[in-house]
Scaffold this active site. Sequence first.
Site: not given
Ligand code: NVA
Ligand code: CP
Length: 307
Positions: A102, A129, A132, A225, A265, A293
């Site tokens: 990540r 992502h 997801q 989101d 998500c 997931r």
């Molecule tokens: N758009 C959000 C998704 C989190 C799973 C982020 O990047 O924080």
């Molecule tokens: N949806 C998702 O990726 O959640 P987290 O940020 O908790 O991993």
Amino acid sequence: MKKRDFISLLDYSSDELKAMMKLAHEMKAKPDDYTDALRGQILGMIFQKNSTRTRLSFQAGIHQLGGTGFFLSSNDLQLARGETISDTANVLSRYVNAIMIRAMYHNDVEQLAKYASVPVINGLTDYNHPCQVMADMQTIQEKFGHNVEGLKLCYLGDSNNMTVSLICMCAHFGMNMSIVSPEKYALKDQDVIKTKALKIRGDMKLVFTDNVQEGVDGAHVIYTDTWTSMGMEGDRDQKLKDLDYYRVNKKVMGYADSDAIFMHCLPAHRGEEVSPDVIDGSQSVIFDEAENRMHAQKAIMYTLMKN
Ligand code: NVA
Ligand code: CP
């Protein structure tokens, strides 16, 4: 055989993704058949941002396949003190069978994949992502049946990494999509992703609009989101004001198909991008998405890591 990474749905054919999705359903239905599938294999998991679902679902998933996950906080790695991505990739490749990352920046994931001799899985970047949306497609198929062709997904709010991956998902699996954002928060490089989506499926209906009713009209899946993605906290207060009209509430759900589902998500912010009565209401499938997931990622790991 050349290793495969999982960095974008654009790197895969629709048939390959459909095969992975079939496997995800099978693994969910018969987990006991796969308890030894990746026996003894190690997944290294690098996190440069917070996570609940990604971390736990990968850790549980690799364990259920007979392997082990190593959590690697980027702050603890020498990466945070300037060790290069290429050296990190080369060294990790000597210890682990695959790397999940990540990352702050999408380019870093691409670099890691370039130098790693083991598969690299993208667990979210500033650009997309992909894991997801594989879980999301599994959830949509559970609700609507395996043939989702012609269904419409409407995404509302801040155009972000989820928006990009949802477009790719819809293109590959035969769904149409509308994206509802005010111009200020519309997707950057909209034409680029549109061209790529239409290359996957020339007859995909992909609409960008700032009109909520028009975008949601008849949709089968309503998706939103957070308005403040990780690493983009700076303009939070302004966004709360600018996006107020784009909150998913009962009225918005009323424009959708009567059997529509609500997706997010997570993590969610009740009262911001979605009202509590919608996210906690009967149309919401948020916890199925979260569970899936794990199943979808087991299928991804198996596809990439099996010998
Ligand atoms: N758009 C959000 C998704 C989190 C799973 C982020 O990047 O924080
Ligand atoms: N949806 C998702 O990726 O959640 P987290 O940020 O908790 O991993």
